[in-house]
Write an enzyme that holds these catalytic residues in place. Sequence first.
Site, PDB file in Angstrom:
ATOM      1  N   ASP A  69       0.329  -1.087   0.204  1.00 27.07           N
ATOM      2  CA  ASP A  69       0.241   0.218   0.203  1.00 27.07           C
ATOM      3  C   ASP A  69       1.157   1.344   0.254  1.00 27.07           C
ATOM      4  O   ASP A  69       0.232   2.028  -0.489  1.00 27.07           O
ATOM      5  CB  ASP A  69      -1.310   0.001   1.716  1.00 27.07           C
ATOM      6  CG  ASP A  69      -1.727  -0.946   0.635  1.00 27.07           C
ATOM      7  OD1 ASP A  69      -2.511  -1.656  -0.382  1.00 27.07           O
ATOM      8  OD2 ASP A  69      -2.511  -1.818   1.591  1.00 27.07           O
ATOM      9  N   TYR A  88      -9.677  -0.769   2.766  1.00 30.74           N
ATOM     10  CA  TYR A  88      -9.280  -1.014   4.399  1.00 30.74           C
ATOM     11  C   TYR A  88      -8.761   0.922   4.444  1.00 30.74           C
ATOM     12  O   TYR A  88      -8.791   1.620   4.083  1.00 30.74           O
ATOM     13  CB  TYR A  88      -7.807  -1.852   4.498  1.00 30.74           C
ATOM     14  CG  TYR A  88      -8.055  -3.126   5.585  1.00 30.74           C
ATOM     15  CD1 TYR A  88      -8.483  -2.581   6.704  1.00 30.74           C
ATOM     16  CD2 TYR A  88      -8.003  -4.127   4.952  1.00 30.74           C
ATOM     17  CE1 TYR A  88      -8.552  -4.059   7.608  1.00 30.74           C
ATOM     18  CE2 TYR A  88      -7.542  -4.970   5.665  1.00 30.74           C
ATOM     19  CZ  TYR A  88      -8.114  -5.546   6.460  1.00 30.74           C
ATOM     20  OH  TYR A  88      -8.131  -6.641   7.353  1.00 30.74           O
TER      21      TYR A  88
HETATM   22 CO    CO Z   1      -6.842  -7.117   8.242  1.00 31.48          CO
END
Ligand code: CO
Length: 632
Positions: A295, A379
């Site tokens: 990320d 996320y």
């Molecule tokens: Co996770």
Amino acid sequence: MSHSFDLLTAEEIATACAVAKAGYLDHVSDHPAGLEPKLRYPVVQLLEPDRRAPPDAGGNGARLLEVVVLERRTGLVNEVIVDVGSPRVIDWRTVPGVQPPLLIDESGKAIGAMKADPRFVAAVAARGITDMDLVQVDPWPAGNFGLPYDDGRRIVRCIPYQVEDPTDNGYAHPLEGIVGIVDCSSYEVIDVIDSGVVAVPPNSGRYGAADVGPIRDGLRPLEITQPEGPSFVVDGNAVEWLGWTLRFSFNPIEGLVLHQIAYLGRPILDRASIAEMVVPYGAGAATHWWKNAFDVGEWGLGRLTQSLERGCDCLGEIRYADVVLPDEHGGSRVVTNAVCMHEEDFGILWKHVNLWVNDNQVRRNRRFVISFVSTVGNYDYGFFWYFYLDGTIQLEVKLTGILQTGACDQRATEAPDNGSLLAPGLWAPYHQHLFCARLDVTVDGPDNSVEEIDVVGDVGQEFGNAIVTRATLLETERQAQRLANAEISRRWRILNSHAKNALGQPTSYMLVTASPVTLLAQPGSAIAKRAAFATMNLWVTPYHPDERRPAGSHPNQHPGGAGLPEWTAHDRPIVDRPITLWHTFGVSHVPRPEDWPVMPVEYAGFHLRPAGFFDRNPALDLPAHMGDCCEL
Ligand code: CO
């Protein structure tokens, strides 16, 4: 006065990209004749001064920006260093065989290409959906598995979900089994894999206030007020708080970067950031086995940072900083309230009741917090740096948001192998979140060393009660590839042998692990090669200005071996010189039903604690009564 770590401005970004664009044909000799270059600027970042250079050489001098230039059709990547003051190109390097981070623009076009592809339309229709507006397609970094399309093309993988409307939580309705692979230069859909129909889980995953039933009662106001204002001062990007001083900058890839952290004028950290992270998924099914998101390097935590809201994200007397981020096309955009700074009460710092005289002495702790939050697809990650009154520094990552999901048999009471059941017909694969903190240490000066300290029982002692500490000086890079060991309280001591405390010992800080997880994928797997940094909890390297990110500068689609494994192959000495510590930590996430439909925050991080940096408790001088304190 300007400073070399000042936040980037819109003018600087525009200048750097314009200079790179103007110089493109001069520097790239093999550009196809007659074709206008189609340039994108995936990364525009401050080229930080070499910390070994004398202060006046990098201090208030030239502002250098590094621009990564991608030619869309040829896929050619150039790294260009621009002096934005003059303005002119300082250095131009063509870098063959690498892929910069995914672009927001190309991700959008890849999604469009998927929705127009007859194979994809047929696969989605086989799951009962014919309206493409009700399909959410998530683009994913493709990784590199040596498959036929891992041939140097710039590609992205795409997976679909069903939504009721754009406000729906699509992760409740995964279209299991479908994966598309799209060429990001031509937007050709290279392949659509359909490994077999699984019914779409029907239950809603909405989590808004209107969707979750009655709202909990009984929460009375809890207000944090500082009537005289906070105890810190922010001047541009410089912060002062009760003896602490630091500067902050904001990198499109790493997000928040802290510089020149010192306490009472004594340096501790020259630079601190999350320089890489990876989220490897541990399930074998067609929709999941290839998921390994870097990320930082493949997306950019900075690029995906979000504006924060006073009273919701941040409570108390808040000071915000806006940041300017490059927009891929040579321009920029402002993210307001991207960096949050405030002060928090942190309970008791120290206390003792002298029972002989019933004297209660207690001092309260508080911390200065500087943070940002990045949303990467499903996320959300909050990164919180804390500074305490006793000299402790802490990084806490807050993991929240929505799980990656899959669909399974709706009568099942267990998920498929390698995952957890969340809801009827809905499961989440086991996975890890592995962060790598880059710590350019400068404890009482630039020349530092690292010792590994283990605390063990000593067999040789008469009464069997002896405890000894074993200190091992880490002398070279290969020796300094270390795993944590909680059983023997292993920690790493960063010391300065030239600076002594009152006891005559080298002054030092201790790196104390809190969640020292390492990669669980098998040695030799694609991800073990690409995320080698995550196979160890600690690496130590001699500081080098070009060694900035532990999986290399271009992890997107990289076959592996870049960054730490490459640098440390030289086994350079690391004693008594400017060094960088790379600490891998994180979470092995076995999802719970309680993590659905949105995850309560999970924490990961580490502490840096003074250990002989001070001569005694440095917080004896705190005032005893900050408010009404009861007498015993
Ligand atoms: Co996770």
